[in-house]
Design a protein around this motif. Structure first.
Motif, short mmCIF file in Angstrom:
data_model
loop_
_atom_site.label_atom_id
_atom_site.label_comp_id
_atom_site.label_asym_id
_atom_site.label_seq_id
_atom_site.Cartn_x
_atom_site.Cartn_y
_atom_site.Cartn_z
N TYR A 1 -56.61 25.21 6.93
CA TYR A 1 -55.53 24.97 7.89
C TYR A 1 -54.36 24.24 7.21
O TYR A 1 -53.20 24.57 7.44
CB TYR A 1 -56.05 24.16 9.06
CG TYR A 1 -55.00 23.87 10.11
CD1 TYR A 1 -54.50 24.89 10.90
CD2 TYR A 1 -54.50 22.59 10.27
CE1 TYR A 1 -53.53 24.63 11.85
CE2 TYR A 1 -53.53 22.33 11.22
CZ TYR A 1 -53.04 23.35 12.01
OH TYR A 1 -52.07 23.10 12.93
N ASN B 1 -63.93 23.03 4.49
CA ASN B 1 -63.18 24.20 4.02
C ASN B 1 -62.25 24.72 5.10
O ASN B 1 -61.13 25.18 4.81
CB ASN B 1 -64.14 25.29 3.56
CG ASN B 1 -64.71 25.01 2.19
OD1 ASN B 1 -64.04 24.42 1.34
ND2 ASN B 1 -65.94 25.41 1.97
N ALA B 2 -62.66 24.66 6.37
CA ALA B 2 -61.79 25.09 7.47
C ALA B 2 -60.57 24.17 7.57
O ALA B 2 -59.44 24.63 7.78
CB ALA B 2 -62.56 25.11 8.78
N SER C 1 -68.57 23.86 5.41
CA SER C 1 -67.78 24.83 6.17
C SER C 1 -66.68 24.15 6.97
O SER C 1 -65.56 24.67 7.07
CB SER C 1 -68.69 25.66 7.08
OG SER C 1 -69.30 24.83 8.04
N GLU C 2 -66.97 22.97 7.53
CA GLU C 2 -65.95 22.25 8.30
C GLU C 2 -64.81 21.77 7.40
O GLU C 2 -63.63 21.90 7.76
CB GLU C 2 -66.58 21.08 9.04
CG GLU C 2 -67.48 21.50 10.18
CD GLU C 2 -68.18 20.32 10.85
OE1 GLU C 2 -67.99 19.17 10.41
OE2 GLU C 2 -68.92 20.57 11.82
#
Length: 95
Positions: A37, A32-33, A29-30
């Motif tokens: 961005y 992919n974030a 998840s990190e």
């Protein structure tokens, strides 16, 4: 772009980072974030905007280069175990 668990494990292996199975979902998840961005930055319109100049293009201020002994020889040699005049005395190591 979206990463799956296998890709996260591969990235961790390439980076030589030990990742437990419990950490894979958090890292996924990190990452992919972060990638989301970066994709947003690609959508920004930068037409007509001049690039910023970095430190490499700036001229450095220079001072005159001159040799000095610092004029503090006594302070420098105050803690020397042995000295000769204004020099450190050391044992001879080459025969």
């Amino acid at each position: 772009m979206s990463l799956d668990a296998a890709t996260v494990r591969r990235i961790a292996r390439l980076a030589r980072i030990r990742v437990d199975d419990t950490e894979v979902e958090t890292l996924k998840s990190e990452l992919n974030a972060i990638l989301g961005y970066v994709e947003q930055l690609g959508e920004v319109n930068v037409d007509g905007i001049e690039p910023l100049s970095g430190g490499a293009q700036m001229a450095l201020r220079q001072r005159e280069d001159y040799v000095t002994d610092g004029e503090i020889a006594e302070k420098v040699l105050a803690n020397a175990p042995d000295r000769e005049q204004n020099f450190f005395a050391v044992p001879k190591v080459v025969e």
